[in-house]
Every structure is written in C-alpha cells, then in structure tokens.
Motif scaffolding. Sequence first.
Motif, PDB file in Angstrom:
ATOM      1  N   ALA A 147      96.056  45.980   4.336  1.00 48.71           N
ATOM      2  CA  ALA A 147      95.162  46.787   5.156  1.00 48.71           C
ATOM      3  C   ALA A 147      93.776  46.854   4.537  1.00 48.71           C
ATOM      4  O   ALA A 147      93.612  46.705   3.324  1.00 48.71           O
ATOM      5  N   ASN A 148      92.782  47.095   5.387  1.00 46.51           N
ATOM      6  CA  ASN A 148      91.394  47.191   4.942  1.00 46.51           C
ATOM      7  C   ASN A 148      90.773  48.484   5.442  1.00 46.51           C
ATOM      8  O   ASN A 148      91.159  49.024   6.489  1.00 46.51           O
ATOM      9  N   LEU A 149      89.793  48.977   4.695  1.00 52.84           N
ATOM     10  CA  LEU A 149      88.937  50.057   5.159  1.00 52.84           C
ATOM     11  C   LEU A 149      87.732  49.407   5.821  1.00 52.84           C
ATOM     12  O   LEU A 149      86.993  48.659   5.181  1.00 52.84           O
ATOM     13  N   VAL A 150      87.560  49.659   7.116  1.00 51.43           N
ATOM     14  CA  VAL A 150      86.481  49.015   7.865  1.00 51.43           C
ATOM     15  C   VAL A 150      85.639  50.074   8.572  1.00 51.43           C
ATOM     16  O   VAL A 150      86.103  51.198   8.819  1.00 51.43           O
ATOM     17  N   GLU A 151      84.407  49.703   8.869  1.00 51.31           N
ATOM     18  CA  GLU A 151      83.465  50.650   9.481  1.00 51.31           C
ATOM     19  C   GLU A 151      82.733  49.986  10.623  1.00 51.31           C
ATOM     20  O   GLU A 151      82.471  48.781  10.599  1.00 51.31           O
ATOM     21  N   LEU A 152      82.436  50.764  11.637  1.00 51.25           N
ATOM     22  CA  LEU A 152      81.615  50.284  12.744  1.00 51.25           C
ATOM     23  C   LEU A 152      80.772  51.439  13.270  1.00 51.25           C
ATOM     24  O   LEU A 152      81.277  52.549  13.443  1.00 51.25           O
ATOM     25  N   THR A 153      79.480  51.170  13.490  1.00 49.00           N
ATOM     26  CA  THR A 153      78.603  52.148  14.121  1.00 49.00           C
ATOM     27  C   THR A 153      78.591  51.878  15.614  1.00 49.00           C
ATOM     28  O   THR A 153      78.269  50.772  16.050  1.00 49.00           O
ATOM     29  N   LEU A 154      78.975  52.871  16.389  1.00 49.99           N
ATOM     30  CA  LEU A 154      79.169  52.697  17.826  1.00 49.99           C
ATOM     31  C   LEU A 154      77.828  52.532  18.538  1.00 49.99           C
ATOM     32  O   LEU A 154      76.943  53.380  18.437  1.00 49.99           O
ATOM     33  N   ALA A 155      77.677  51.413  19.232  1.00 51.42           N
ATOM     34  CA  ALA A 155      76.441  51.138  19.964  1.00 51.42           C
ATOM     35  C   ALA A 155      76.368  51.994  21.226  1.00 51.42           C
ATOM     36  O   ALA A 155      77.388  52.403  21.785  1.00 51.42           O
ATOM     37  N   THR A 174      96.494  50.381  13.201  1.00 52.56           N
ATOM     38  CA  THR A 174      95.092  50.771  13.084  1.00 52.56           C
ATOM     39  C   THR A 174      94.997  52.285  13.181  1.00 52.56           C
ATOM     40  O   THR A 174      95.611  52.889  14.057  1.00 52.56           O
ATOM     41  N   ALA A 175      94.239  52.904  12.280  1.00 51.78           N
ATOM     42  CA  ALA A 175      94.081  54.357  12.313  1.00 51.78           C
ATOM     43  C   ALA A 175      92.608  54.719  12.142  1.00 51.78           C
ATOM     44  O   ALA A 175      91.956  54.265  11.197  1.00 51.78           O
ATOM     45  N   LEU A 176      92.101  55.524  13.070  1.00 53.99           N
ATOM     46  CA  LEU A 176      90.766  56.082  12.935  1.00 53.99           C
ATOM     47  C   LEU A 176      90.877  57.293  12.017  1.00 53.99           C
ATOM     48  O   LEU A 176      91.514  58.286  12.362  1.00 53.99           O
ATOM     49  N   VAL A 177      90.267  57.217  10.830  1.00 57.38           N
ATOM     50  CA  VAL A 177      90.456  58.278   9.841  1.00 57.38           C
ATOM     51  C   VAL A 177      89.278  59.242   9.768  1.00 57.38           C
ATOM     52  O   VAL A 177      89.451  60.411   9.413  1.00 57.38           O
ATOM     53  N   LEU A 200      82.358  55.048  12.638  1.00 55.37           N
ATOM     54  CA  LEU A 200      83.808  55.165  12.713  1.00 55.37           C
ATOM     55  C   LEU A 200      84.434  54.425  11.537  1.00 55.37           C
ATOM     56  O   LEU A 200      84.157  53.242  11.327  1.00 55.37           O
ATOM     57  N   LEU A 201      85.266  55.116  10.777  1.00 62.46           N
ATOM     58  CA  LEU A 201      85.960  54.498   9.650  1.00 62.46           C
ATOM     59  C   LEU A 201      87.437  54.373   9.985  1.00 62.46           C
ATOM     60  O   LEU A 201      88.077  55.357  10.383  1.00 62.46           O
ATOM     61  N   PHE A 202      87.952  53.162   9.829  1.00 61.07           N
ATOM     62  CA  PHE A 202      89.345  52.869  10.145  1.00 61.07           C
ATOM     63  C   PHE A 202      90.053  52.294   8.924  1.00 61.07           C
ATOM     64  O   PHE A 202      89.437  51.624   8.091  1.00 61.07           O
ATOM     65  N   VAL A 203      91.344  52.535   8.856  1.00 61.67           N
ATOM     66  CA  VAL A 203      92.234  51.729   8.027  1.00 61.67           C
ATOM     67  C   VAL A 203      92.999  50.847   9.001  1.00 61.67           C
ATOM     68  O   VAL A 203      93.671  51.353   9.908  1.00 61.67           O
TER      69      VAL A 203
END
Length: 218
Positions: A147-155, A174-177, A200-203
């Motif tokens: 698993a990875n810690l990933v980030e996305l800024t919502l457009a 997938t989990a929105l943490v 948004l930070l997800f694992v």
Amino acid sequence: MRVAIAGAGAVGRSIAGELLENGHEVLLIDKNPNSISVERVPLAEWLLADACEITSLDEAALQRCHVVIAATGDDKVNLVVSLLAKTEYGVPRVVARVNNPKNEWLYNESWGVDVAVSTPRLMSALVEEAVSVGDLVRLMRFSQGNANLVELTLAADTALVGTRVGDVAWPVDTALVTIIRAGRVLVPGGSDTLEAGDELLFVAAQEREEELETLLAG
C-alpha cells in the motif's frame, strides 16, 4: 516504546532526538567510533557495534524493541539490519531509510521492511504536491499489503466537487484517511462534502492508484 536506531549519523541522531522528546526509549547503534557522540543525544543509550552482526544485536537486546529504524547511509546495511530485525528478533515495526532511489524496489517485506522512507522521493513528491492539482502524488510506500500513502488536490472542474464522501464508490483496497481544507485537518465522515481545493490523503493499494486517479479526475 523502545526504539533501536542503526546509524548514529546526523539522520539517526535527529530521529533519536525527536523520539526522546516524545517520551520514548532510544538506543543508537553505530560501528564508527567517530559517530558515538553521547553529548549530542545524552538521553539516548549508545552502543558501539556493527548492526549487521547477530552478536551485536543480541547485545542490543533487539527482541525488546518495538521498532527498529535502519538509518545508515548504506542501503546494503539498512536492508541487512531490517531483515535481521524482522526474522531473527520478531521486531513488530521496521522502518528503513532508502539512500539510492534505484534500490527502493528492494525495500519490501522480503527484506523485513514495513515502511521505506526515501528522502529523494519524498522531497520530489512534496514539490509535485505543492504544484499539482488533479494529479495523484505518491508520498510514501508501506511494504505491508503493498500500500501507498497518496495525495491529490481536488480540481474545481471535477464531478466529485459537492459530492458526499459516503456517496463515492471508492476503489477497493482504498481508504480516504484525511481531508486538508483551508489549513484544517479533517477526519472524513460519510456526510462530509468534497470541495474544490481539498487535499485528499489516501492509503491505497498500488494497483488501485490509476483507478483512484481516474475517479478523482471525474
């Protein structure tokens, strides 16, 4: 919590200082006499020894440690320390420093690594995170479960803006943490609504990252 750190250089000492301030027990291990600077971290335990040797780790009582951090400047050493900590002493949590990004693929459960920390990758990810909107940025890899810690800024133009978190069909594994919004850290609930500019930070499982990015792009 008892933590053993292999590598008493600048990185290892800095980690030790932070952990001690948070009330943890810390043991610093290094085979280089020049690195044994007790006066720099006086509250830590120190051991002059080769962390790749079983006899040294026996002396360090690694079986009593809750976490081992392999923080040397040599990837080969960090991998050996991680493997010994996990397989010989059953340490619950092993964190390893990646010096050369080309070696990052080795830092997984096969070598006893639970979390691999690559400074070059983290720094480049933070740069991407600061300038990217709508693109998924990988911040950290967790070896357990791939698993990875990933980030996305919502457009602003994505279809998910205005949608409740509980109404989104997130990919499996997938989990929105966390949602970071206007400087605040929010623990997302099903009734919370996504807004433009949300970080948004997800694992997420690595194989789900593309599916997640497609969903968030709307």
